[in-house]
Scaffold this active site. Structure first.
Site, PDB file in Angstrom:
ATOM      1  N   ARG A 108     127.204 -52.394 -35.677  1.00 47.58           N
ATOM      2  CA  ARG A 108     127.499 -52.225 -37.115  1.00 47.58           C
ATOM      3  C   ARG A 108     127.470 -50.727 -37.389  1.00 47.58           C
ATOM      4  O   ARG A 108     126.464 -50.062 -37.146  1.00 47.58           O
ATOM      5  CB  ARG A 108     126.461 -52.940 -37.981  1.00 47.58           C
ATOM      6  CG  ARG A 108     126.636 -52.588 -39.448  1.00 47.58           C
ATOM      7  CD  ARG A 108     125.816 -53.449 -40.380  1.00 47.58           C
ATOM      8  NE  ARG A 108     126.361 -54.787 -40.485  1.00 47.58           N
ATOM      9  CZ  ARG A 108     126.055 -55.638 -41.457  1.00 47.58           C
ATOM     10  NH1 ARG A 108     125.225 -55.282 -42.420  1.00 47.58           N
ATOM     11  NH2 ARG A 108     126.586 -56.844 -41.484  1.00 47.58           N
ATOM     12  N   HIS A 135     135.105 -56.687 -41.553  1.00 42.61           N
ATOM     13  CA  HIS A 135     133.892 -57.482 -41.279  1.00 42.61           C
ATOM     14  C   HIS A 135     134.359 -58.819 -40.694  1.00 42.61           C
ATOM     15  O   HIS A 135     134.243 -59.877 -41.326  1.00 42.61           O
ATOM     16  CB  HIS A 135     133.104 -57.668 -42.577  1.00 42.61           C
ATOM     17  CG  HIS A 135     131.693 -58.123 -42.368  1.00 42.61           C
ATOM     18  ND1 HIS A 135     131.125 -58.300 -41.122  1.00 42.61           N
ATOM     19  CD2 HIS A 135     130.705 -58.446 -43.271  1.00 42.61           C
ATOM     20  CE1 HIS A 135     129.874 -58.703 -41.264  1.00 42.61           C
ATOM     21  NE2 HIS A 135     129.600 -58.797 -42.548  1.00 42.61           N
ATOM     22  N   GLN A 138     132.101 -62.105 -40.285  1.00 40.45           N
ATOM     23  CA  GLN A 138     131.821 -62.730 -41.582  1.00 40.45           C
ATOM     24  C   GLN A 138     132.987 -63.621 -42.010  1.00 40.45           C
ATOM     25  O   GLN A 138     132.810 -64.782 -42.384  1.00 40.45           O
ATOM     26  CB  GLN A 138     131.606 -61.623 -42.635  1.00 40.45           C
ATOM     27  CG  GLN A 138     131.437 -62.136 -44.041  1.00 40.45           C
ATOM     28  CD  GLN A 138     130.089 -62.793 -44.260  1.00 40.45           C
ATOM     29  OE1 GLN A 138     129.065 -62.191 -43.961  1.00 40.45           O
ATOM     30  NE2 GLN A 138     130.066 -64.013 -44.756  1.00 40.45           N
ATOM     31  N   ASP A 227     132.431 -60.144 -53.547  1.00 42.97           N
ATOM     32  CA  ASP A 227     131.492 -59.310 -52.777  1.00 42.97           C
ATOM     33  C   ASP A 227     131.040 -58.190 -53.709  1.00 42.97           C
ATOM     34  O   ASP A 227     131.615 -57.995 -54.791  1.00 42.97           O
ATOM     35  CB  ASP A 227     132.223 -58.751 -51.531  1.00 42.97           C
ATOM     36  CG  ASP A 227     131.308 -57.970 -50.589  1.00 42.97           C
ATOM     37  OD1 ASP A 227     130.074 -58.035 -50.747  1.00 42.97           O
ATOM     38  OD2 ASP A 227     131.842 -57.278 -49.692  1.00 42.97           O
ATOM     39  N   CYS A 267     129.543 -63.278 -49.434  1.00 43.05           N
ATOM     40  CA  CYS A 267     128.911 -63.022 -48.131  1.00 43.05           C
ATOM     41  C   CYS A 267     127.459 -62.562 -48.246  1.00 43.05           C
ATOM     42  O   CYS A 267     126.714 -62.640 -47.279  1.00 43.05           O
ATOM     43  CB  CYS A 267     129.724 -61.976 -47.367  1.00 43.05           C
ATOM     44  SG  CYS A 267     129.782 -60.370 -48.189  1.00 43.05           S
ATOM     45  N   ARG A 293     126.843 -68.861 -40.316  1.00 42.69           N
ATOM     46  CA  ARG A 293     127.142 -67.716 -39.462  1.00 42.69           C
ATOM     47  C   ARG A 293     126.550 -67.892 -38.061  1.00 42.69           C
ATOM     48  O   ARG A 293     127.124 -67.426 -37.076  1.00 42.69           O
ATOM     49  CB  ARG A 293     126.674 -66.418 -40.123  1.00 42.69           C
ATOM     50  CG  ARG A 293     127.520 -66.161 -41.371  1.00 42.69           C
ATOM     51  CD  ARG A 293     127.513 -64.755 -41.813  1.00 42.69           C
ATOM     52  NE  ARG A 293     128.021 -63.829 -40.832  1.00 42.69           N
ATOM     53  CZ  ARG A 293     127.728 -62.540 -40.818  1.00 42.69           C
ATOM     54  NH1 ARG A 293     126.915 -62.041 -41.721  1.00 42.69           N
ATOM     55  NH2 ARG A 293     128.245 -61.743 -39.912  1.00 42.69           N
TER      56      ARG A 293
HETATM   57  N1   CP Z   1     126.867 -60.740 -45.025  1.00 41.81           N
HETATM   58  C1   CP Z   1     126.300 -59.874 -44.180  1.00 41.81           C
HETATM   59  O1   CP Z   1     126.911 -59.337 -43.251  1.00 41.81           O
HETATM   60  O2   CP Z   1     124.970 -59.659 -44.435  1.00 41.81           O
HETATM   61  P1   CP Z   1     124.082 -58.531 -43.772  1.00 41.81           P
HETATM   62  O3   CP Z   1     124.582 -57.219 -44.275  1.00 41.81           O
HETATM   63  O4   CP Z   1     122.693 -58.836 -44.285  1.00 41.81           O
HETATM   64  O5   CP Z   1     124.172 -58.628 -42.286  1.00 41.81           O
HETATM   65  N1  NVA Z   2     131.227 -55.043 -48.362  1.00 44.38           N
HETATM   66  C1  NVA Z   2     129.821 -55.111 -48.063  1.00 44.38           C
HETATM   67  C2  NVA Z   2     129.528 -56.245 -47.154  1.00 44.38           C
HETATM   68  C3  NVA Z   2     128.097 -56.423 -46.812  1.00 44.38           C
HETATM   69  C4  NVA Z   2     127.841 -57.560 -45.886  1.00 44.38           C
HETATM   70  C5  NVA Z   2     129.376 -53.789 -47.445  1.00 44.38           C
HETATM   71  O1  NVA Z   2     130.106 -53.227 -46.617  1.00 44.38           O
HETATM   72  O2  NVA Z   2     128.307 -53.318 -47.800  1.00 44.38           O
END
Ligand code: CP
Ligand code: NVA
Length: 309
Positions: A108, A135, A138, A227, A267, A293
């Site tokens: 990540r 993502h 997700q 989101d 999400c 997930r």
């Molecule tokens: N939805 C999601 O990816 O959550 P986290 O940022 O907690 O991993």
């Molecule tokens: N769009 C959000 C998703 C988090 C899971 C971010 O990037 O923070």
């Protein structure tokens, strides 16, 4: 071995196979929060190395449970505790070591180029666990959830997104092109998906519509997604952005434009883009969405390790 970096680069038949496998795994699993192996422990002895350069709750835990239940193990690295994070060691050398010790790498990151660089130097699969541009784990899991609840292929449903043009939406757009479903996006004009993405959609002649009006976007929807307006490390002018999104809130009234049995998905984590009565109400399936997930991560891991049957 397969990488899992962007949905648009993965063949639709493979995305379908992952969803199918996750369905089977979910059916066979009685208890989710237990380290008991899935039948045959297909990833016995495999090590997934996870690295987070940004916060995570769901992705971290779901990959942990997924690899453990498949018989493997995982270790989580923080980039600022490596030589790489302190600028001393190159990605090429780091990747060589990761490939020597581990069998898969989940990253990540705040930098899409970093994933590409790791891909170049790793000899093990790399999974994008969220980047500024996408993502994918997700969104594939969300498609699984939609089809599970609606009991229909997503291609037969009207999907709506009300919110920022962020990483999650980019992956949803890619999924819409790959799996042929109608996607209506509601967002302020200033925060529409970028030109490259729109050109790619145009080239692929798909069913994606953009409205600068939340009600029009929600018209006849089977599913409304949202989101946070401000994503992790969002560099835009936050005050202006929040102001622009004032008319794009998800509230109960919005659902009168959608189909009667329309559901709400998000999400997580959430911000102020959705009211509590929607988020915690009957139409919301966000907790089921989050727990799914684990099942889908398993099938993604099996795909990456070349073990998807
Ligand atoms: N939805 C999601 O990816 O959550 P986290 O940022 O907690 O991993
Ligand atoms: N769009 C959000 C998703 C988090 C899971 C971010 O990037 O923070």
């Amino acid at each position: 071995m397969n990488h899992f970096i962007n949905l648009k680069d993965i063949q639709a038949k493979h995305l379908r196979k992952i969803i199918q496998d996750a369905k089977k795994r979910k059916k066979l699993r009685k208890k989710l929060n237990i380290l008991e192996f899935d039948r045959g422990a297909p990833l016995k002895g495999k090590l997934l190395i996870q690295m987070f350069e940004k916060s995570s709750l769901r992705t971290r835990l779901s990959f942990y449970l997924a690899i453990k239940q498949l018989g493997g193990g995982t270790i989580t690295l923080r980039s600022n505790e490596l030589h790489l994070g302190q600028g001393g060691e190159s990605i090429a050398d780091t990747a060589k070591i990761l490939s020597t010790y581990g069998d898969g790498f989940m990253l990540r990151t705040d930098n899409d180029k970093k994933i590409e660089n790791f891909r170049k130097y790793l000899s093990i699969p790399v999974i994008n666990g969220l980047s500024p541009s996408s993502h994918p784990t997700q969104v594939l899991s969300d498609i699984f959830t939609v089809e599970e609840i609606k009991k229909k292929p997503i291609s037969k449903l009207n999907i709506c997104w009300i919110g920022d043009s962020n990483n999650v939406l980019n992956s949803l757009i890619a999924a819409s092109v790959k799996l042929s479903f109608k996607l209506s996006i509601g967002c302020p004009k200033k925060f529409q998906p970028n030109k490259d993405i729109l050109n790619w959609v145009k080239k692929n002649k798909k069913n994606i519509y953009i409205y600068n009006d939340r009600k029009k976007a929600a018209h006849n929807a089977d599913v409304i997604f949202s989101d946070k307006v401000i994503s992790l490390n969002d560099k835009s002018n936050i005050k202006n952005k929040i102001k622009a999104f004032k008319y794009f809130k998800i509230d109960k009234k919005l659902f009168s434009n959608a189909k009667k049995n329309c559901i709400f998905l998000h999400c997580l984590p959430r911000g102020n883009e959705v009211t509590d009565d929607v988020f915690l109400g009957k139409k919301s399936h966000v907790w089921q969405q989050a727990s799914n997930r684990v099942h889908v991560q398993k099938s993604i891991l099996l795909y990456c390790f070349g073990k998807l049957r």
